[in-house]
Design a protein around this motif. Sequence first.
Motif, PDB file in Angstrom:
ATOM      1  N   ASN B  30       6.428  -3.699  -3.401  1.00  0.00           N
ATOM      2  CA  ASN B  30       5.833  -2.365  -3.593  1.00  0.00           C
ATOM      3  C   ASN B  30       6.644  -1.332  -2.793  1.00  0.00           C
ATOM      4  N   PRO B  31       7.105  -0.250  -3.471  1.00  0.00           N
ATOM      5  CA  PRO B  31       7.958   0.735  -2.775  1.00  0.00           C
ATOM      6  C   PRO B  31       7.252   1.482  -1.641  1.00  0.00           C
ATOM      7  N   VAL B  32       5.918   1.420  -1.563  1.00  0.00           N
ATOM      8  CA  VAL B  32       5.269   2.022  -0.378  1.00  0.00           C
ATOM      9  C   VAL B  32       5.721   1.316   0.898  1.00  0.00           C
ATOM     10  N   PHE B  44       0.731   8.973   3.110  1.00  0.00           N
ATOM     11  CA  PHE B  44       1.084   8.586   4.483  1.00  0.00           C
ATOM     12  C   PHE B  44       2.509   8.991   4.878  1.00  0.00           C
ATOM     13  N   LEU B  48       4.971   1.756   4.855  1.00  0.00           N
ATOM     14  CA  LEU B  48       3.880   1.012   5.481  1.00  0.00           C
ATOM     15  C   LEU B  48       4.234  -0.466   5.641  1.00  0.00           C
ATOM     16  N   HIS B  50       3.060  -4.133   5.146  1.00  0.00           N
ATOM     17  CA  HIS B  50       2.103  -4.741   4.217  1.00  0.00           C
ATOM     18  C   HIS B  50       0.796  -5.075   4.955  1.00  0.00           C
TER      19      HIS B  50
END
Lengths: 131, 131
Positions: B30-32, B44, B48, B50
Amino acid sequence: MIQIGDSASLSKTFTEKDVLAFAEISGDQNPVHLDADFAASTPFKKQLVHGMLTAGLISAVLGMKLPGPGSIYLKQELNFKAPVFFGDTITATVTVTKAREDKPIVTLKTVCTNQDEVVVIEGEAVLLIQR
Amino acid sequence: MIQIGDSASLSKTFTEKDVLAFAEISGDQNPVHLDADFAASTPFKKQLVHGMLTAGLISAVLGMKLPGPGSIYLKQELNFKAPVFFGDTITATVTVTKAREDKPIVTLKTVCTNQDEVVVIEGEAVLLIQR
């Protein structure tokens, strides 16, 4: 647009190498995972893949497929129903059960099964999604 | 003998290297977590750690300290309350809330806080313990 009943899956075979890497980054060196002699003395007789590593596959299908990239965890419930051994191929399946209309928040049923279709983890996830 | 109120903690600083390793073994890319430009477009603003990797520290304190080696997960509930960024130092604290007399099963409150004492994860774990 995410709809109730939408579903996605991802499969992975967990190896000893994965378990060693997870032990390293999490710090969880519990001998039920790392020590074959210790594991032989437990009810399951063999070394187990960490539950939280198996649960990582749920995180993967949520983050990669449904709801997909950009989604952020608000909640995950994990019920560990059966052991995962080295070499087991696990399939994580997530199914949308609720999609709020007032906020970008969805709830999904999350189930992991092994190659014999035994449920190893079941639970529920709630995510904040990108719209 | 495990008693209600018993407590243990473990701390770890999560780095980008940990996040890349977890992305690799879990498949959660996930690119977040992985993409600084993408993360800049999220609420945010920054990448982040995970949630399930942070939760690995709970698994570590349970498996290493309390209930300790040999314990096996039956259940974990995770409520993600605040983001964890690269470089944050997380402390996972577990406290026994219930110990069954009929079976070797204990329930613990599980809380992760960051270096500013902000709660980032709270929840509950149930474990099968060695006697």
